[in-house]
Write a protein that holds these residues in place. Structure first.
Motif, PDB file in Angstrom:
ATOM      1  N   TYR A   1       0.810  -1.211   0.000  1.00  0.00           N
ATOM      2  CA  TYR A   1       0.000   0.000   0.000  1.00  0.00           C
ATOM      3  C   TYR A   1       0.844   1.262   0.000  1.00  0.00           C
ATOM      4  O   TYR A   1       1.984   1.287   0.469  1.00  0.00           O
ATOM      5  CB  TYR A   1      -0.902   0.037   1.232  1.00  0.00           C
ATOM      6  CG  TYR A   1      -2.121  -0.844   1.111  1.00  0.00           C
ATOM      7  CD1 TYR A   1      -2.041  -2.209   1.360  1.00  0.00           C
ATOM      8  CD2 TYR A   1      -3.354  -0.312   0.750  1.00  0.00           C
ATOM      9  CE1 TYR A   1      -3.153  -3.015   1.249  1.00  0.00           C
ATOM     10  CE2 TYR A   1      -4.475  -1.107   0.642  1.00  0.00           C
ATOM     11  CZ  TYR A   1      -4.366  -2.463   0.888  1.00  0.00           C
ATOM     12  OH  TYR A   1      -5.475  -3.258   0.772  1.00  0.00           O
TER      13      TYR A   1
ATOM     14  N   ARG B   1      -4.019   3.308  -0.629  1.00  0.00           N
ATOM     15  CA  ARG B   1      -4.310   2.689  -1.928  1.00  0.00           C
ATOM     16  C   ARG B   1      -3.252   1.639  -2.217  1.00  0.00           C
ATOM     17  O   ARG B   1      -2.120   1.711  -1.735  1.00  0.00           O
ATOM     18  CB  ARG B   1      -4.346   3.713  -3.052  1.00  0.00           C
ATOM     19  CG  ARG B   1      -3.005   4.376  -3.379  1.00  0.00           C
ATOM     20  CD  ARG B   1      -3.174   5.274  -4.612  1.00  0.00           C
ATOM     21  NE  ARG B   1      -2.006   6.056  -4.938  1.00  0.00           N
ATOM     22  CZ  ARG B   1      -1.042   5.647  -5.769  1.00  0.00           C
ATOM     23  NH1 ARG B   1      -1.108   4.454  -6.317  1.00  0.00           N
ATOM     24  NH2 ARG B   1      -0.025   6.434  -6.035  1.00  0.00           N
ATOM     25  N   ARG B   2      -3.648   0.683  -3.029  1.00  0.00           N
ATOM     26  CA  ARG B   2      -2.703  -0.328  -3.470  1.00  0.00           C
ATOM     27  C   ARG B   2      -1.688   0.313  -4.410  1.00  0.00           C
ATOM     28  O   ARG B   2      -1.981   1.290  -5.107  1.00  0.00           O
ATOM     29  CB  ARG B   2      -3.432  -1.450  -4.200  1.00  0.00           C
ATOM     30  CG  ARG B   2      -4.302  -2.320  -3.315  1.00  0.00           C
ATOM     31  CD  ARG B   2      -3.497  -3.119  -2.326  1.00  0.00           C
ATOM     32  NE  ARG B   2      -4.311  -4.088  -1.606  1.00  0.00           N
ATOM     33  CZ  ARG B   2      -4.290  -5.389  -1.820  1.00  0.00           C
ATOM     34  NH1 ARG B   2      -3.503  -5.876  -2.775  1.00  0.00           N
ATOM     35  NH2 ARG B   2      -5.041  -6.191  -1.110  1.00  0.00           N
TER      36      ARG B   2
ATOM     37  N   ARG C   1      -2.868   0.836  -8.010  1.00  0.00           N
ATOM     38  CA  ARG C   1      -4.092   1.592  -8.255  1.00  0.00           C
ATOM     39  C   ARG C   1      -3.814   3.089  -8.241  1.00  0.00           C
ATOM     40  O   ARG C   1      -2.924   3.571  -7.538  1.00  0.00           O
ATOM     41  CB  ARG C   1      -5.146   1.253  -7.211  1.00  0.00           C
ATOM     42  CG  ARG C   1      -5.659  -0.174  -7.296  1.00  0.00           C
ATOM     43  CD  ARG C   1      -6.953  -0.345  -6.539  1.00  0.00           C
ATOM     44  NE  ARG C   1      -7.443  -1.712  -6.607  1.00  0.00           N
ATOM     45  CZ  ARG C   1      -8.159  -2.184  -7.617  1.00  0.00           C
ATOM     46  NH1 ARG C   1      -8.453  -1.403  -8.632  1.00  0.00           N
ATOM     47  NH2 ARG C   1      -8.576  -3.427  -7.585  1.00  0.00           N
TER      48      ARG C   1
ATOM     49  N   GLU D   1      -6.238   5.445  -7.584  1.00  0.00           N
ATOM     50  CA  GLU D   1      -7.085   6.153  -6.636  1.00  0.00           C
ATOM     51  C   GLU D   1      -7.005   5.526  -5.246  1.00  0.00           C
ATOM     52  O   GLU D   1      -6.865   4.313  -5.101  1.00  0.00           O
ATOM     53  CB  GLU D   1      -8.534   6.151  -7.119  1.00  0.00           C
ATOM     54  CG  GLU D   1      -8.737   6.935  -8.405  1.00  0.00           C
ATOM     55  CD  GLU D   1     -10.201   7.085  -8.765  1.00  0.00           C
ATOM     56  OE1 GLU D   1     -10.475   7.748  -9.772  1.00  0.00           O
ATOM     57  OE2 GLU D   1     -11.049   6.556  -8.027  1.00  0.00           O
ATOM     58  N   TYR D   2      -7.150   6.393  -4.255  1.00  0.00           N
ATOM     59  CA  TYR D   2      -7.176   5.939  -2.874  1.00  0.00           C
ATOM     60  C   TYR D   2      -8.560   5.360  -2.564  1.00  0.00           C
ATOM     61  O   TYR D   2      -9.569   6.041  -2.739  1.00  0.00           O
ATOM     62  CB  TYR D   2      -6.865   7.099  -1.929  1.00  0.00           C
ATOM     63  CG  TYR D   2      -5.409   7.491  -1.940  1.00  0.00           C
ATOM     64  CD1 TYR D   2      -4.890   8.324  -2.930  1.00  0.00           C
ATOM     65  CD2 TYR D   2      -4.528   7.010  -0.968  1.00  0.00           C
ATOM     66  CE1 TYR D   2      -3.550   8.662  -2.942  1.00  0.00           C
ATOM     67  CE2 TYR D   2      -3.185   7.351  -0.965  1.00  0.00           C
ATOM     68  CZ  TYR D   2      -2.702   8.172  -1.967  1.00  0.00           C
ATOM     69  OH  TYR D   2      -1.367   8.512  -1.976  1.00  0.00           O
ATOM     70  N   GLY D   3      -8.557   4.122  -2.094  1.00  0.00           N
ATOM     71  CA  GLY D   3      -9.822   3.451  -1.861  1.00  0.00           C
ATOM     72  C   GLY D   3     -10.268   3.409  -0.423  1.00  0.00           C
ATOM     73  O   GLY D   3     -11.417   3.050  -0.143  1.00  0.00           O
TER      74      GLY D   3
END
Length: 119
Positions: free
Chosen positions: A32, A99-100, A103, A105-107
């Motif tokens: 992350y 976020r991963r 990715r 975007e921050y999820g």
């Protein structure tokens, strides 16, 4: 799922320092990126800084570079945002996010912590 809980906000005077913490739980965080954002009144959310959990690679917004340091405490699964020489313009709600690595975007987001800087 990743759970994020911020703490450390408060009301300070211009020139003071604050240390914000983000406690992360729920998953192994090695893949992350952890970020800090803020939202000031009547403004859009703004990126502040980020750090990769594995390796500790950091990125800072130009608006805070030199005044802010992001770090992580692996033992306690905590991300720290040290803010120095605070200005009234730093007044905002500060959010921790995750976020991963792969990715854009921050999820995952925390609930936010209020920082108020008075002159």
């Amino acid at each position: 799922q990743v759970q994020l809980v911020e703490s450390g906000g408060g009301s300070v005077q211009a020139g003071d320092s604050l240390r914000l913490s983000c406690a992360a739980s729920g998953r192994t965080l090695s893949s992350y990126i952890m970020g800090w954002f803020r939202r000031a009144p009547r403004k859009e959310r703004e990126f502040i800084a980020s750090i990769t959990w594995s390796g500790g690679l950091t990125v800072y917004a130009d608006s805070v570079k030199g005044r802010v340091t992001i770090s992580r405490d692996n033992a306690n699964n905590t991300v720290i945002l040290q803010m120095n020489s605070l200005k009234p313009a730093d007044t905002a709600v500060y959010f921790c996010a995750a976020r991963r690595l792969w990715r854009n975007e921050y999820g995952y987001w925390g609930q936010g912590t209020q920082v108020t800087v008075s002159s």
